[in-house]
Design a protein around this motif. Structure first.
Motif, PDB file in Angstrom:
ATOM      1  N   SER A   1       0.864  -1.182   0.000  1.00  0.00           N
ATOM      2  CA  SER A   1       0.000   0.000   0.000  1.00  0.00           C
ATOM      3  C   SER A   1       0.903   1.237   0.000  1.00  0.00           C
ATOM      4  O   SER A   1       2.063   1.154   0.403  1.00  0.00           O
ATOM      5  CB  SER A   1      -0.926  -0.005   1.226  1.00  0.00           C
ATOM      6  OG  SER A   1      -0.155   0.077   2.421  1.00  0.00           O
ATOM      7  N   PRO A   2       0.427   2.378  -0.472  1.00  0.00           N
ATOM      8  CA  PRO A   2      -0.927   2.636  -0.981  1.00  0.00           C
ATOM      9  C   PRO A   2      -1.075   2.183  -2.432  1.00  0.00           C
ATOM     10  O   PRO A   2      -0.082   1.843  -3.078  1.00  0.00           O
ATOM     11  CB  PRO A   2      -0.999   4.159  -0.886  1.00  0.00           C
ATOM     12  CG  PRO A   2       0.414   4.595  -1.140  1.00  0.00           C
ATOM     13  CD  PRO A   2       1.276   3.578  -0.478  1.00  0.00           C
TER      14      PRO A   2
ATOM     15  N   ARG B   1      -2.087   3.441  -6.105  1.00  0.00           N
ATOM     16  CA  ARG B   1      -2.273   4.633  -6.924  1.00  0.00           C
ATOM     17  C   ARG B   1      -2.185   4.238  -8.394  1.00  0.00           C
ATOM     18  O   ARG B   1      -1.344   3.414  -8.763  1.00  0.00           O
ATOM     19  CB  ARG B   1      -1.196   5.686  -6.617  1.00  0.00           C
ATOM     20  CG  ARG B   1      -1.247   6.224  -5.189  1.00  0.00           C
ATOM     21  CD  ARG B   1      -0.039   7.085  -4.893  1.00  0.00           C
ATOM     22  NE  ARG B   1      -0.002   7.490  -3.479  1.00  0.00           N
ATOM     23  CZ  ARG B   1       1.105   7.917  -2.879  1.00  0.00           C
ATOM     24  NH1 ARG B   1       2.240   7.996  -3.550  1.00  0.00           N
ATOM     25  NH2 ARG B   1       1.066   8.268  -1.595  1.00  0.00           N
TER      26      ARG B   1
ATOM     27  N   THR C   1       0.245  -0.911  -6.676  1.00  0.00           N
ATOM     28  CA  THR C   1       0.899  -0.685  -5.390  1.00  0.00           C
ATOM     29  C   THR C   1       2.411  -0.620  -5.649  1.00  0.00           C
ATOM     30  O   THR C   1       2.870  -0.991  -6.741  1.00  0.00           O
ATOM     31  CB  THR C   1       0.600  -1.832  -4.416  1.00  0.00           C
ATOM     32  OG1 THR C   1       1.176  -3.046  -4.945  1.00  0.00           O
ATOM     33  CG2 THR C   1      -0.900  -2.018  -4.230  1.00  0.00           C
TER      34      THR C   1
END
Length: 542
Positions: A231-232, A234, A238
């Protein structure tokens, strides 16, 4: 009358001028690797470092092309857009692994006088040889799909040719290949270097205009747990999936086969250990210099994603989307870029670099195809015919993708082509372990390599690299199958696990066959031509 010789216990036909086979499209081949160019380039003796390095320079450039082909572009730029400079360390590590593997591949060819395909086939049965040949052919065709897409899009962007005609025009690069086969291998190497310099110039220019944060970029080269975080998420990825994408696009199996063959283009005395020592040394220099250039290109691509465009503005990371972004002033990061973009120069240079990348890969992909066909199944075709067959097969999925999305809007069509290009790389995950593992086993072997076997630190780094890359490729297969978007998640995961089991079983078969084959060759007696000169006892070359 046939002239038969033994290399590493492998009987080959040394008669390279058999006129009885001259007019056949498909011939029997059991001779030297790429015999038309094998040992054709003269190298100096007793000259200075730079003059000698120049004579050995060239094969590394052909190998480096595979590390900056269209398949690398979107992964690096997307990684920069999503996570800034975090994934710079992934590019560095994958490049270092590539340097190590390419060094071993070249050394295998120089010392054993066999390419990787021939060396594997000498130790395995006919059935496994055919399986490995088909698997590697699929990997080459998967790579070719990315080249078709890249070249067709470049033609569309530069000359406004519709996609379907542009795809068919890519088939005509066989004519370019025909021309190149007439001018000599040394000139081919020079052309490839020039095309690499074009690509490098384009990205250096565009990144220089963007004035990136160089401190942050160099800091990104340091290993960090953030590069493998889950994470994150976008832009649909990842950090971990972004890293896996970069690794998958960087280390590809066909480059190992290619390097083990073209490292034999230099004319040397294989009964002289000092000649072999010099060839290994300067081939390693050539390879590492050219792969450093490929590393730089991939870093520049990621920096483009960070510094050229405003953060998060590039939603369409296809080649179409990147071309559009380079001419869209609202997406660019500073006034200098905006003023240059208004002239259309940034986007045009991007398309030119894309076309250069595709043409470079045309040459190397065809040579690799010939290497594996001759090595695994002892068949040979003229390079133009080989290229034509591979390209015609590769254009089929691209044409189908264009046809099926003809009624969709432009963004959907671009996304479909981008997905096809990324998903075609799945075969690389299948094929990579079957080139890396045998390569490591053979170059670690004193029976095969004699005094030129891998030293301790190369063995350790080699095994860490092979195990890590194999694990990461297999680990990413479930996500890859899910990204196809054809099946439900449960079905995709099941198919992925079936694929993983099949790969592991084939790997076990390969290791078992190679173990038996190596014992047989040792029993027969592997002859090292340089060892009859007692006065020459070279140190290990690592």
């Amino acid at each position: 009358m046939q002239s038969l010789i033994k290399k590493g216990g492998f009987t080959v036909d040394n008669n390279t001028n058999d006129q009885r086979r001259k007019h056949k499209l498909i011939e029997y081949a059991n001779g030297k690797s790429l015999e038309e160019i094998n040992g054709t380039v003269e190298v100096p003796k007793g000259k200075g470092f730079w003059k000698t390095l120049l004579a050995y320079s060239g094969p590394g450039a052909l190998v480096a092309v595979g590390y900056m082909d269209p398949g690398n572009w979107s992964t690096s730029i997307t990684g920069g857009q999503a996570f800034g400079y975090t994934l710079m360390t992934t590019i560095l590590i994958s490049s270092l692994i590539a340097m190590l593997l390419q060094y071993m591949a070249a050394k295998l060819g120089i010392v054993s006088e066999m390419d990787l395909a021939q060396a594997i086939r000498a130790r395995t049965g006919k059935a496994l040889g055919i399986v490995l040949w088909i698997m590697t052919e699929l990997a080459i065709m998967a790579t070719d799909i990315a080249e078709v897409i890249g070249a067709a899009i470049a033609l569309n962007l530069l000359f406004h040719i519709s996609l379907i005609p542009a795809v068919f025009i890519t088939v005509l690069d066989v004519l370019v290949l025909l021309l190149l086969t007439k001018i000599g291998f040394r000139k081919i190497e020079a052309i490839v270097v020039c095309l690499i310099l074009v690509i490098l110039f384009v990205f250096v220019y565009e990144v220089a205009l963007s004035d990136p944060n160089w401190g942050a970029a160099f800091a990104g080269l340091l290993p960090s747990s953030q590069a493998v975080a889950t994470s994150p998420e976008r832009l649909g990825i990842t950090p971990l999936s972004g890293s896996l994408g970069i690794i998958g696009a960087t280390v590809m199996p066909h480059n190992l086969y290619l390097h083990s063959a073209i490292s034999q283009t230099r004319k040397i005395d294989h009964t002289n250990a000092e000649d072999i020592k010099q060839t290994i040394r300067f081939t390693a220099w050539d390879s590492n210099i050219q792969l450093s250039a490929a590393f730089l290109v991939n870093c520049l691509l990621l920096i483009m994603g960070v510094a050229v465009f405003k953060s998060g503005t590039v939603k369409d990371t296809s080649f179409f989307g990147l071309y559009e972004a380079l001419s869209n002033t609202s997406m660019l990061s500073n006034p200098i870029l905006i003023s240059v973009a208004k002239s259309g120069l940034l986007s045009t240079l991007f398309a030119v670099a894309l076309l250069a990348s595709g043409q470079n890969s045309t040459i190397t992909g065809t040579l690799t195809g010939q290497v594996i066909m001759e090595g695994f199944v002892h068949m040979k075709m003229p390079l133009w015919a080989r290229r034509l067959v591979t390209r015609l097969i590769s254009v089929v999925p691209v044409l189908l993708c264009v046809a099926f999305t003809a009624k969709d809007n432009a963004i959907q069509q671009h996304a479909a082509l981008n997905m096809l290009m990324e998903n075609s790389q799945v075969f690389l995950a299948f094929a990579l372990p079957f080139s890396m593992l045998p390569l490591l086993l053979m170059t670690d072997s004193k029976d095969e390599m004699g005094e030129f076997r891998n030293t301790g630190w190369v063995k350790v780094c080699g095994w860490l690299s092979v195990i890590s890359l194999t694990f990461l490729n297999l680990y990413n297969l479930p996500n890859t199958f899910e990204s196809f978007g054809i099946w439900q998640k449960s079905t995709s995961d099941l198919l992925a696990w079936i694929a993983i089991v099949v790969i592991l079983m084939l790997l076990a078969w390969t290791i078992y066959d190679m173990y038996k084959g190596n014992k047989r060759l040792v029993a027969e007696g592997i002859h090292h031509p340089w060892e009859h000169k007692d006065s020459q006892k070279p140190a290990s070359q690592d």
